[in-house]
Scaffold this active site. Structure first.
Site, short mmCIF file in Angstrom:
data_model
loop_
_atom_site.label_atom_id
_atom_site.label_comp_id
_atom_site.label_asym_id
_atom_site.label_seq_id
_atom_site.Cartn_x
_atom_site.Cartn_y
_atom_site.Cartn_z
N CYS A 1 4.81 -6.47 15.35
CA CYS A 1 4.14 -5.74 16.44
C CYS A 1 2.74 -6.30 16.67
O CYS A 1 2.01 -6.57 15.71
CB CYS A 1 4.07 -4.25 16.11
SG CYS A 1 5.70 -3.53 15.87
N CYS B 1 6.15 -7.55 7.15
CA CYS B 1 7.14 -6.99 8.09
C CYS B 1 7.60 -8.10 9.03
O CYS B 1 6.82 -8.95 9.42
CB CYS B 1 6.51 -5.87 8.90
SG CYS B 1 7.70 -4.99 9.94
N CYS C 1 -0.32 -4.40 15.04
CA CYS C 1 -0.23 -3.95 13.64
C CYS C 1 -0.75 -5.02 12.69
O CYS C 1 -0.31 -6.17 12.74
CB CYS C 1 1.22 -3.60 13.32
SG CYS C 1 1.50 -3.20 11.58
N CYS D 1 -2.25 1.20 8.42
CA CYS D 1 -1.47 0.47 7.42
C CYS D 1 -1.86 -1.00 7.41
O CYS D 1 -2.11 -1.61 8.43
CB CYS D 1 0.02 0.69 7.64
SG CYS D 1 0.84 -0.40 8.77
N CYS E 1 2.75 8.52 1.85
CA CYS E 1 3.22 7.52 2.80
C CYS E 1 3.57 6.26 2.01
O CYS E 1 2.72 5.71 1.31
CB CYS E 1 2.10 7.26 3.80
SG CYS E 1 2.43 5.92 4.93
N GLU F 1 0.81 -1.22 0.00
CA GLU F 1 0.00 0.00 0.00
C GLU F 1 0.84 1.28 0.00
O GLU F 1 1.95 1.29 0.52
CB GLU F 1 -0.85 0.04 1.28
CG GLU F 1 -1.81 -1.11 1.38
CD GLU F 1 -2.56 -1.13 2.70
OE1 GLU F 1 -3.37 -2.03 2.89
OE2 GLU F 1 -2.33 -0.24 3.54
N1 SAH Z 1 7.66 0.00 10.64
C1 SAH Z 1 7.75 1.40 10.85
C2 SAH Z 1 6.97 2.19 9.83
C3 SAH Z 1 5.67 1.63 9.40
S1 SAH Z 1 4.39 1.51 10.61
C4 SAH Z 1 7.30 1.76 12.24
O1 SAH Z 1 6.78 0.89 12.96
O2 SAH Z 1 7.51 2.90 12.63
C5 SAH Z 1 3.87 3.20 10.65
C6 SAH Z 1 3.07 3.59 11.86
O3 SAH Z 1 1.78 2.97 11.83
C7 SAH Z 1 3.73 3.20 13.19
O4 SAH Z 1 3.94 4.31 14.00
C8 SAH Z 1 2.72 2.25 13.75
O5 SAH Z 1 2.72 2.34 15.12
C9 SAH Z 1 1.40 2.69 13.15
N2 SAH Z 1 0.35 1.69 13.25
C10 SAH Z 1 0.44 0.36 13.02
N3 SAH Z 1 -0.74 -0.25 13.28
C11 SAH Z 1 -1.61 0.72 13.69
C12 SAH Z 1 -2.96 0.73 14.12
N4 SAH Z 1 -3.69 -0.38 14.15
N5 SAH Z 1 -3.51 1.92 14.47
C13 SAH Z 1 -2.77 3.05 14.41
N6 SAH Z 1 -1.50 3.12 14.03
C14 SAH Z 1 -0.90 1.95 13.67
FE1 SF4 Z 2 6.34 -3.60 11.16
FE2 SF4 Z 2 3.85 -2.79 11.68
FE3 SF4 Z 2 5.63 -2.97 13.65
FE4 SF4 Z 2 5.91 -1.01 11.80
S1 SF4 Z 2 4.23 -1.22 13.26
S2 SF4 Z 2 7.51 -2.38 12.62
S3 SF4 Z 2 5.12 -2.12 10.00
S4 SF4 Z 2 4.87 -4.69 12.43
#
Ligand code: SAH
Ligand code: SF4
Length: 355
Positions: free
Chosen positions: A124, A120, A127, A344, A113, A87
């Site tokens: 997390c 990934c 995520c 995302c 973005c 995306e």
């Molecule tokens: N991997 C990198 C960049 C991509 S994620 C990182 O983690 O910084 C980009 C942002 O999206 C991160 O700050 C992450 O915390 C946020 N994000 C992921 N899942 C989310 C969710 N369900 N609601 C809100 N923000 C989210």
């Molecule tokens: Fe990877 Fe999602 Fe964690 Fe960013 S927030 S490091 S994209 S798993």
């Protein structure tokens, strides 16, 4: 998979394609006209185009789905040459300003973005991208192509200012070589000329890679996805915090070369009853006390099957007020595209079902 012309700096293309003046023309087609294929390149001889077609593709991406939000956010699902998808998001940051005569005094401002990986590895727990596991790194050209494709789709002229945030799918610092190359290609004066100051790399905190990015001196900003103030909770949210704990990240940030007038952005994803209390706010102030920092609070964006909840607005505001009253700059990220699949990984999930 054929390499894309967007994989190369202008200097590299000059080595690959002769004569040099053709490279200048091709470069214009790639970054000023946003050519999608060799057919588009009107002033390049047919024989040359045929030869190039054997070895390269122009733009390796195809738009397969697009969701337009009422606030101007457009979320794209893009397909790569091998059929994998990821995306990119077009974000409207500032509205166009018009004076009383109807003249435009300032054009609208946009950010893009971009993703750096399909999936990934960091995993997390909050995520959606993480749920599908890791598929592969994106090449530099596939990162660059996201910006070219979105600018083209929005008729955004090459010389209009744009910001890039590496906040899409994937962990940018886990694909550092291709990320660095994409940053360089974006900066090319005869290409898109997007300076380092307009590019922000968001990382979940791979502290050794933060040092490596710093040593490259690319002039980019970094944003740290901190999300928690103690290692126990941070490890629950971001498992690799075990190897790169909060202290190691703070130390790496202190070593990172930044413009002395600028601040390092710390992103703090707020999850109801997890990290939305004022005790956490107090610890955050202490943690960032000797860094020129600003904090961006992000509402957790729920999706089906998640164990976490979106925080209450009153708790977000109280958290923000606490930080501001204790000397930290703090904004609450407005959930752009809230009416579409905002966070995302959510458009990919919606289009392809279980990932
Ligand atoms: N991997 C990198 C960049 C991509 S994620 C990182 O983690 O910084 C980009 C942002 O999206 C991160 O700050 C992450 O915390 C946020 N994000 C992921 N899942 C989310 C969710 N369900 N609601 C809100 N923000 C989210
Ligand atoms: Fe990877 Fe999602 Fe964690 Fe960013 S927030 S490091 S994209 S798993």
């Amino acid at each position: 998979m054929k390499p894309s012309l967007l994989d190369y700096t202008q200097k590299e293309l000059i080595e690959l394609i002769k004569p040099k003046f053709r490279v200048k023309q091709i470069y214009g087609w790639l970054y000023h006209q946003y050519a999608e294929n060799f057919e588009d390149m009107k002033n390049i001889p047919k024989a040359m185009k045929e030869e190039l077609t054997q070895k390269y593709v122009v733009n390796p991406l195809k738009i397969v789905n697009k969701e337009v939000s009422s606030d101007g956010t457009i979320k794209y699902l893009l397909e790569l040459q091998d059929g994998k998808t990821m995306e990119a998001v077009w974000l409207k940051m500032k509205e166009q300003q018009v004076d009383c005569n109807g003249e435009i005094t300032q054009e609208a401002r946009y950010s893009i973005c971009v993703s750096t990986q399909v999936g990934c590895k960091v995993g997390c727990s909050f995520c959606l991208t993480a749920k599908g596991g890791f598929t592969r790194d994106l090449t530099a050209g596939e990162i660059v192509a996201q910006v070219v494709t979105l600018k083209r789709d929005n008729n955004h002229k090459h010389n209009r200012k744009i910001n890039i945030v590496y906040m899409g799918m994937g962990e940018p610092l886990d694909n550092l070589a291709n990320l660095a190359k994409a940053i360089e290609i974006f900066k090319e004066e005869e290409g898109l000329a997007i300076g380092g100051k307009r590019q922000t790399v968001s990382t979940s905190g791979l502290s050794n890679q933060i040092d490596k990015l710093g040593a490259m001196d690319l002039g980019v900003h970094i944003a740290i996805s901190l999300h928690a103030v103690d290692d126990e909770l941070r490890t629950e949210l971001i498992p690799m915090n075990k190897a790169h704990n909060i202290d190691s990240i703070i130390e790496a940030v202190k070593r990172f070369p930044i413009d002395t007038r600028k601040r390092v952005m710390f992103e703090y994803l707020v999850i109801k009853n997890k990290n939305d209390d004022l005790g956490s706010a107090k610890k955050l102030v202490k943690l960032l006390s000797d860094i020129k920092a600003k904090v961006n609070l992000i509402y957790f964006n729920p999706y089906p099957g998640t164990e976490y909840d979106r925080p209450e607005r009153k708790d977000m505001v109280a958290f923000q007020e606490y930080l501001i009253n204790h000397g930290l700059l703090c904004t609450i990220r407005d959930s752009k595209g809230i009416d579409i699949s905002a966070a995302c990984g959510q458009l990919k999930e919606k289009t392809e079902g279980e990932i």
